[in-house]
Motif scaffolding. Structure first.
Motif, mmCIF file in Angstrom:
data_model
loop_
_atom_site.group_PDB
_atom_site.id
_atom_site.type_symbol
_atom_site.label_atom_id
_atom_site.label_comp_id
_atom_site.label_asym_id
_atom_site.label_seq_id
_atom_site.Cartn_x
_atom_site.Cartn_y
_atom_site.Cartn_z
ATOM 1 N N ASN A 1 2.530 -6.474 15.342
ATOM 2 C CA ASN A 1 2.077 -5.200 14.774
ATOM 3 C C ASN A 1 3.181 -4.455 14.039
ATOM 4 N N LYS A 2 4.068 -5.205 13.413
ATOM 5 C CA LYS A 2 5.149 -4.595 12.630
ATOM 6 C C LYS A 2 4.612 -4.070 11.306
ATOM 7 N N THR A 3 5.240 -3.072 10.773
ATOM 8 C CA THR A 3 4.853 -2.495 9.492
ATOM 9 C C THR A 3 5.418 -3.328 8.346
ATOM 10 N N ALA A 4 4.922 -3.058 7.148
ATOM 11 C CA ALA A 4 5.457 -3.723 5.960
ATOM 12 C C ALA A 4 6.951 -3.436 5.834
ATOM 13 N N LEU A 5 7.370 -2.235 6.166
ATOM 14 C CA LEU A 5 8.787 -1.870 6.088
ATOM 15 C C LEU A 5 9.617 -2.733 7.027
ATOM 16 N N GLU A 6 9.114 -2.965 8.226
ATOM 17 C CA GLU A 6 9.853 -3.788 9.194
ATOM 18 C C GLU A 6 9.884 -5.261 8.780
ATOM 19 N N ILE A 7 8.808 -5.727 8.175
ATOM 20 C CA ILE A 7 8.720 -7.141 7.803
ATOM 21 C C ILE A 7 9.428 -7.427 6.482
ATOM 22 N N CYS A 8 9.191 -6.580 5.480
ATOM 23 C CA CYS A 8 9.653 -6.862 4.115
ATOM 24 C C CYS A 8 10.759 -5.937 3.622
ATOM 25 N N GLY A 9 10.947 -4.834 4.291
ATOM 26 C CA GLY A 9 11.928 -3.866 3.797
ATOM 27 C C GLY A 9 11.353 -2.931 2.747
ATOM 28 N N ALA A 10 10.033 -2.952 2.589
ATOM 29 C CA ALA A 10 9.363 -2.067 1.632
ATOM 30 C C ALA A 10 8.255 -1.320 2.356
ATOM 31 N N ALA A 11 8.213 -0.016 2.180
ATOM 32 C CA ALA A 11 7.161 0.786 2.801
ATOM 33 C C ALA A 11 5.818 0.492 2.141
ATOM 34 N N SER A 12 4.736 0.616 2.913
ATOM 35 C CA SER A 12 3.388 0.359 2.389
ATOM 36 C C SER A 12 3.116 1.154 1.127
ATOM 37 N N LYS A 13 3.528 2.409 1.091
ATOM 38 C CA LYS A 13 3.272 3.261 -0.076
ATOM 39 C C LYS A 13 4.008 2.775 -1.316
ATOM 40 N N ASP A 14 5.045 1.951 -1.151
ATOM 41 C CA ASP A 14 5.824 1.470 -2.282
ATOM 42 C C ASP A 14 5.335 0.137 -2.831
ATOM 43 N N ILE A 15 4.356 -0.468 -2.175
ATOM 44 C CA ILE A 15 3.848 -1.755 -2.665
ATOM 45 C C ILE A 15 2.398 -1.656 -3.146
ATOM 46 N N ILE A 16 1.883 -0.427 -3.177
ATOM 47 C CA ILE A 16 0.549 -0.172 -3.700
ATOM 48 C C ILE A 16 0.701 0.718 -4.933
ATOM 49 N N PRO A 17 0.106 0.345 -6.072
ATOM 50 C CA PRO A 17 0.243 1.164 -7.276
ATOM 51 C C PRO A 17 -0.229 2.602 -7.055
ATOM 52 N N SER A 18 0.450 3.519 -7.697
ATOM 53 C CA SER A 18 0.036 4.924 -7.642
ATOM 54 C C SER A 18 -0.737 5.327 -8.896
ATOM 55 N N ILE A 19 -0.893 4.386 -9.825
ATOM 56 C CA ILE A 19 -1.682 4.639 -11.032
ATOM 57 C C ILE A 19 -2.896 3.706 -11.021
ATOM 58 N N PRO A 20 -3.997 4.122 -11.641
ATOM 59 C CA PRO A 20 -5.173 3.249 -11.665
ATOM 60 C C PRO A 20 -5.013 2.103 -12.661
ATOM 61 N N SER A 21 -5.680 1.002 -12.346
ATOM 62 C CA SER A 21 -5.739 -0.122 -13.286
ATOM 63 C C SER A 21 -7.160 -0.656 -13.279
ATOM 64 N N LEU A 22 -7.556 -1.209 -14.407
ATOM 65 C CA LEU A 22 -8.933 -1.662 -14.561
ATOM 66 C C LEU A 22 -8.965 -2.899 -15.444
ATOM 67 N N PRO A 23 -9.640 -3.978 -14.993
ATOM 68 C CA PRO A 23 -9.809 -5.136 -15.878
ATOM 69 C C PRO A 23 -10.950 -4.856 -16.851
ATOM 70 N N ILE A 24 -10.797 -5.318 -18.075
ATOM 71 C CA ILE A 24 -11.843 -5.157 -19.087
ATOM 72 C C ILE A 24 -12.084 -6.509 -19.772
ATOM 73 N N GLY A 25 -13.254 -6.665 -20.365
ATOM 74 C CA GLY A 25 -13.572 -7.867 -21.122
ATOM 75 C C GLY A 25 -12.911 -7.846 -22.488
ATOM 76 N N TYR A 26 -12.762 -9.009 -23.100
ATOM 77 C CA TYR A 26 -12.072 -9.061 -24.400
ATOM 78 C C TYR A 26 -12.892 -8.452 -25.523
ATOM 79 N N GLU A 27 -14.191 -8.228 -25.310
ATOM 80 C CA GLU A 27 -14.973 -7.551 -26.344
ATOM 81 C C GLU A 27 -14.740 -6.049 -26.308
ATOM 82 N N ASP A 28 -14.209 -5.534 -25.200
ATOM 83 C CA ASP A 28 -13.969 -4.106 -25.064
ATOM 84 C C ASP A 28 -12.715 -3.724 -25.821
#
Length: 116
Positions: free
Chosen positions: A89-116
């Motif tokens: 039950n270790k955290t991402a920080l304990e396992i990887c050295g990176a906090a959970s909040k630092d490995i999840i984007p803080s900006i939105p992203s969206l896939p779109i089709g090539y016709e868009d």
């Protein structure tokens, strides 16, 4: 080219989509749109491919999108909010050295089709 305060349009390929979002975020972008280029997605590489777009064939249609994670996997792969007894039950920080909040984007992203 400054992307600060903009929505960035990027093409799938060459590197993991999470790195594209991470780089845009680091440079001040406020969002990312990701599209598949049909020339780099298999379609259009053989004669008659225009007939092979789904549902008539295997190639991605103009409205088709890729789905998948944009987590910053190069910093720490797996569930960023892990509570897994296999890891004590270790955290991402304990396992990887990176906090959970630092490995999840803080900006939105969206896939779109090539016709868009």
């Amino acid at each position: 080219v400054s992307v600060n305060g903009t929505i960035v349009l990027v093409r799938y390929g060459k590197c993991f989509r999470g790195l594209k979002v991470q780089n845009a975020q680091k440079r001040g972008a406020v969002g990312v749109l990701i599209y598949s280029d049909p020339q780099q997605d298999g379609y259009g590489t053989h004669p008659g491919d225009e007939q092979g777009v789904y549902p008539n064939g295997p190639w991605r249609p103009p409205f088709g999108i890729q789905r998948g994670s944009v987590q910053f996997n190069s910093q720490c792969a797996g569930d960023p909010y892990r509570a897994d007894p296999r890891y004590g039950n270790k955290t991402a920080l304990e396992i990887c050295g990176a906090a959970s909040k630092d490995i999840i984007p803080s900006i939105p992203s969206l896939p779109i089709g090539y016709e868009d």
